[in-house]
Motif scaffolding. Structure first.
Motif, mmCIF file in Angstrom:
data_model
loop_
_atom_site.group_PDB
_atom_site.id
_atom_site.type_symbol
_atom_site.label_atom_id
_atom_site.label_comp_id
_atom_site.label_asym_id
_atom_site.label_seq_id
_atom_site.Cartn_x
_atom_site.Cartn_y
_atom_site.Cartn_z
ATOM 1 N N GLY A 137 59.437 91.260 -33.491
ATOM 2 C CA GLY A 137 58.529 90.734 -32.308
ATOM 3 C C GLY A 137 59.363 90.345 -31.152
ATOM 4 N N MET A 138 59.960 89.413 -31.367
ATOM 5 C CA MET A 138 60.850 88.639 -30.202
ATOM 6 C C MET A 138 61.790 89.382 -29.904
ATOM 7 S SD MET A 138 60.658 84.530 -31.473
ATOM 8 C CE MET A 138 61.997 84.800 -32.744
ATOM 9 N N ALA A 139 62.566 90.332 -30.802
ATOM 10 C CA ALA A 139 63.522 91.365 -30.269
ATOM 11 C C ALA A 139 62.845 92.357 -29.366
ATOM 12 C CB ALA A 139 64.027 92.210 -31.556
ATOM 13 N N GLY A 140 61.735 92.578 -29.617
ATOM 14 C CA GLY A 140 61.120 93.647 -28.584
ATOM 15 C C GLY A 140 60.897 92.870 -27.390
ATOM 16 N N GLY A 141 60.649 91.671 -27.317
ATOM 17 C CA GLY A 141 60.376 91.059 -26.118
ATOM 18 C C GLY A 141 61.823 90.890 -25.303
ATOM 19 N N ALA A 142 62.882 90.587 -26.204
ATOM 20 C CA ALA A 142 64.277 90.358 -25.424
ATOM 21 C C ALA A 142 64.446 92.033 -24.953
ATOM 22 C CB ALA A 142 65.239 90.158 -26.435
ATOM 23 N N ILE A 143 64.430 92.952 -25.799
ATOM 24 C CA ILE A 143 64.650 94.179 -25.229
ATOM 25 C C ILE A 143 64.012 94.448 -24.044
ATOM 26 C CG2 ILE A 143 64.541 96.757 -25.835
ATOM 27 C CD1 ILE A 143 65.110 95.877 -28.695
ATOM 28 N N PRO A 182 56.677 87.199 -28.725
ATOM 29 C CA PRO A 182 57.203 88.125 -27.927
ATOM 30 C C PRO A 182 57.289 87.993 -26.530
ATOM 31 C CG PRO A 182 55.919 89.257 -29.732
ATOM 32 C CD PRO A 182 55.419 87.846 -29.612
ATOM 33 N N ASP A 183 56.492 87.597 -25.903
ATOM 34 C CA ASP A 183 56.272 87.423 -24.370
ATOM 35 C C ASP A 183 56.909 86.169 -24.020
ATOM 36 O OD1 ASP A 183 54.223 89.415 -24.315
ATOM 37 O OD2 ASP A 183 52.669 88.179 -24.254
ATOM 38 N N LYS A 184 57.194 85.251 -24.851
ATOM 39 C CA LYS A 184 57.906 84.049 -24.443
ATOM 40 C C LYS A 184 59.202 84.260 -24.721
ATOM 41 C CE LYS A 184 54.105 80.775 -25.256
ATOM 42 N NZ LYS A 184 53.454 79.662 -26.387
ATOM 43 N N ALA A 185 59.767 85.223 -25.890
ATOM 44 C CA ALA A 185 61.002 85.572 -26.049
ATOM 45 C C ALA A 185 61.502 86.340 -24.841
ATOM 46 C CB ALA A 185 61.143 86.439 -27.350
ATOM 47 N N GLN A 186 60.836 87.413 -24.324
ATOM 48 C CA GLN A 186 61.112 87.975 -23.017
ATOM 49 C C GLN A 186 61.491 86.942 -21.908
ATOM 50 O OE1 GLN A 186 58.475 91.223 -21.795
ATOM 51 N NE2 GLN A 186 59.093 91.470 -20.111
ATOM 52 N N GLN A 187 60.740 86.128 -21.716
ATOM 53 C CA GLN A 187 60.957 85.148 -20.618
ATOM 54 C C GLN A 187 62.140 84.404 -20.998
ATOM 55 O OE1 GLN A 187 57.420 82.402 -20.704
ATOM 56 N NE2 GLN A 187 56.034 84.069 -19.979
ATOM 57 N N GLU A 188 62.356 83.892 -22.369
ATOM 58 C CA GLU A 188 63.943 83.271 -22.682
ATOM 59 C C GLU A 188 64.922 84.349 -22.141
ATOM 60 O OE1 GLU A 188 61.582 80.732 -26.153
ATOM 61 O OE2 GLU A 188 62.818 82.568 -26.636
ATOM 62 N N MET A 189 64.788 85.538 -22.605
ATOM 63 C CA MET A 189 65.929 86.176 -22.722
ATOM 64 C C MET A 189 66.042 86.655 -21.061
ATOM 65 S SD MET A 189 68.073 88.042 -24.294
ATOM 66 C CE MET A 189 69.443 88.715 -23.552
ATOM 67 N N GLY A 236 81.950 79.385 -34.623
ATOM 68 C CA GLY A 236 83.311 79.640 -34.550
ATOM 69 C C GLY A 236 84.140 80.917 -34.248
ATOM 70 N N LYS A 237 83.119 81.956 -34.381
ATOM 71 C CA LYS A 237 83.570 83.184 -34.557
ATOM 72 C C LYS A 237 83.073 83.989 -33.021
ATOM 73 C CE LYS A 237 83.695 83.619 -39.297
ATOM 74 N NZ LYS A 237 83.002 84.123 -40.711
ATOM 75 N N VAL A 238 81.621 83.440 -32.478
ATOM 76 C CA VAL A 238 81.364 83.810 -31.256
ATOM 77 C C VAL A 238 80.938 82.788 -30.377
ATOM 78 C CG1 VAL A 238 80.230 85.948 -32.388
ATOM 79 C CG2 VAL A 238 78.969 83.867 -31.974
ATOM 80 N N GLN A 239 80.870 82.808 -29.153
ATOM 81 C CA GLN A 239 80.478 81.761 -28.205
ATOM 82 C C GLN A 239 78.755 82.189 -28.060
ATOM 83 O OE1 GLN A 239 82.650 81.540 -24.486
ATOM 84 N NE2 GLN A 239 81.702 80.063 -23.681
ATOM 85 N N VAL A 240 78.460 81.147 -28.241
ATOM 86 C CA VAL A 240 76.701 80.923 -27.886
ATOM 87 C C VAL A 240 76.546 80.364 -26.360
ATOM 88 C CG1 VAL A 240 74.623 80.026 -28.591
ATOM 89 C CG2 VAL A 240 76.270 80.614 -30.458
ATOM 90 N N GLY A 241 76.050 81.561 -25.676
ATOM 91 C CA GLY A 241 75.693 81.103 -24.249
ATOM 92 C C GLY A 241 74.375 80.409 -23.963
ATOM 93 N N ARG A 242 73.206 80.842 -24.643
ATOM 94 C CA ARG A 242 72.069 80.376 -24.744
ATOM 95 C C ARG A 242 71.466 80.565 -26.072
ATOM 96 N NH1 ARG A 242 73.766 78.512 -20.647
ATOM 97 N NH2 ARG A 242 72.626 78.317 -18.715
ATOM 98 N N GLU A 243 70.463 79.564 -26.327
ATOM 99 C CA GLU A 243 69.683 79.283 -27.505
ATOM 100 C C GLU A 243 68.595 78.826 -27.587
ATOM 101 O OE1 GLU A 243 71.143 77.639 -32.127
ATOM 102 O OE2 GLU A 243 72.160 77.041 -30.524
ATOM 103 N N VAL A 255 73.383 85.370 -27.264
ATOM 104 C CA VAL A 255 72.025 84.694 -27.007
ATOM 105 C C VAL A 255 71.411 84.703 -28.329
ATOM 106 C CG1 VAL A 255 69.890 84.669 -25.898
ATOM 107 C CG2 VAL A 255 71.792 85.508 -24.744
ATOM 108 N N MET A 256 70.808 83.221 -28.830
ATOM 109 C CA MET A 256 70.149 83.326 -30.075
ATOM 110 C C MET A 256 68.658 83.021 -29.655
ATOM 111 S SD MET A 256 73.037 81.228 -32.305
ATOM 112 C CE MET A 256 72.533 81.719 -33.629
ATOM 113 N N ILE A 257 67.894 83.948 -30.060
ATOM 114 C CA ILE A 257 66.501 83.557 -30.015
ATOM 115 C C ILE A 257 65.823 83.246 -31.484
ATOM 116 C CG2 ILE A 257 64.343 84.470 -29.098
ATOM 117 C CD1 ILE A 257 65.874 86.302 -27.292
ATOM 118 N N HIS A 258 65.518 81.971 -31.770
ATOM 119 C CA HIS A 258 64.914 81.585 -32.913
ATOM 120 C C HIS A 258 63.582 81.450 -32.794
ATOM 121 C CE1 HIS A 258 69.014 80.526 -34.012
ATOM 122 N NE2 HIS A 258 69.010 79.646 -32.906
#
Length: 359
Positions: free
Chosen positions: A235-241, A207-214, A192-199, A168-171
């Motif tokens: 900050g977004m990593a914290g939301g994803a976690i 961070p709150d929106k990143a949590q929702q995305e995750m 080409g080295k990993v499969q991106v499932g969601r971006e 999962v890629m959270i930009h």
């Protein structure tokens, strides 16, 4: 703490001599008792701006120009508010603008207003597009993304999971051109080295929106099918976690970050977050302050490189980022004094600090 620039800048014109408190002649040929340097930061959700950028910038200006006044504004991620702040600073007689734009693609008219008044503009941290101006001070942002992507790939390879699931890629925000650079760098490594499932592109770097995305990614892909998370900042990593913990993960997949926020450094030591990008914010803030003071004095130091913003080649000072995993915390953020060991090693983190040799 100072890191090397890509090329050693010609800074002979910058000295620690304070500007006189008397009348100062600027590039605008306007005389006034107190030269005004206006600093505009974009938001406060990312802790670095109020905790580091602002005080470091202000301290360096005071050191170099005792008679200078810093006119500070934070836009709270509101582009319209920042426009009002910039226009107010111009009305108040600002001699230099140091601008970290909320929407770097929409502030060209503000820069143009400053240029018409012959007021120097320094783009701070985010590259302003659509117009030429005096300086850009930031980091090698594509390299930041490449380092995040490489760290994630290394972690997945070490776990043997690179080909066993999806990433999962959270930009960051699309209004921040640095976000596009981070994304480009990450894809340079991961495609080409990993499969991106969601971006996701995350509005306001929230961070709150990143949590929702995750949470959306977990629902769509399935908890056991996510092997890694590329998060553009801490900050977004914290939301994803938070989302993954809520979903019942027994072992969190490796997740990246940026900014070396205190909470992120603690998570890295305890194993919740895999890495962060340590940006030498002191060097960035102090270089910008040096350039602003030089501009007040009518000087124009040479820049070591240029960055094309789509309209012009902007003179630029770029710093190299540093990747920090648990084994590098001691020799980076602690050694540089970015944080004290006592700040990091709270009761919950004390055991992890001891393991990492941080006391």
């Amino acid at each position: 703490m100072h890191r090397g620039w890509l090329v050693v800048p010609l800074a002979a014109a910058l000295t620690a001599t304070a500007c006189g408190s008397g009348t100062t002649t600027t590039k605008t040929e306007k005389s006034q008792e107190t030269p005004i340097i206006a600093l505009f930061l974009p938001e406060s959700k990312t802790t670095r701006y109020e905790a580091f950028d602002r005080p470091l910038f202000e301290a360096k200006v005071k050191q170099l120009c005792a008679g200078c006044k810093v006119l500070y504004s934070n836009a709270d991620q509101d582009a319209a508010k920042q426009q009002q702040q910039v226009e107010a600073a111009l009305t108040q007689g600002a001699d230099v603008l140091v601008l970290d734009a909320v929407d770097a693609g929409a502030v060209a008219p503000l820069v143009n207003q400053a240029k018409q008044k012959k007021i120097p503009v320094i783009a701070y941290d985010r590259l302003i597009s659509g117009i030429g101006y005096d300086y850009f001070v930031s980091f090698n942002n594509v390299r930041v993304g490449e380092m995040q992507g490489q760290a994630l790939l290394d972690a997945l390879t070490a776990r043997g999971t690179a080909a066993k699931g999806k990433v999962v890629m959270i930009h960051g925000s699309t209004t921040d051109p640095s976000s596009a650079d981070y994304k480009k760098g990450a894809h340079n490594i991961l495609d080409g080295k990993v499969q991106v499932g969601r971006e996701f592109d995350t509005p306001d770097w929230s961070p709150d929106k990143a949590q929702q995305e995750m949470e959306q990614a977990i629902t769509a892909l399935g908890r056991d099918n996510i092997v890694g998370v590329l998060s553009a900042n801490d900050g977004m990593a914290g939301g994803a976690i938070a989302a993954m913990k809520r979903a019942g993960y027994k072992q969190l997949p490796p997740i990246t970050g940026q900014d070396a926020e205190l909470a992120a450094v603690q998570r890295i030591l305890t194993g919740e977050q895999y890495m962060t990008i340590y940006l030498d914010i002191r060097a960035e803030a102090e270089k910008s302050a040096e350039l602003a003071v030089a501009a007040v004095k009518g000087e124009k130091p040479a820049a070591p490189t240029t960055v094309n913003n789509g309209t012009a080649d902007v003179p630029a000072f770029l710093l190299d980022p540093i990747a920090v995993t648990a084994d590098k915390v001691k020799d980076t953020v602690v050694k540089d004094g970015f944080y004290k060991a006592a700040d990091i090693c709270t009761a919950e983190v004390k055991g992890a600090c001891a393991k990492a040799g941080i006391q």
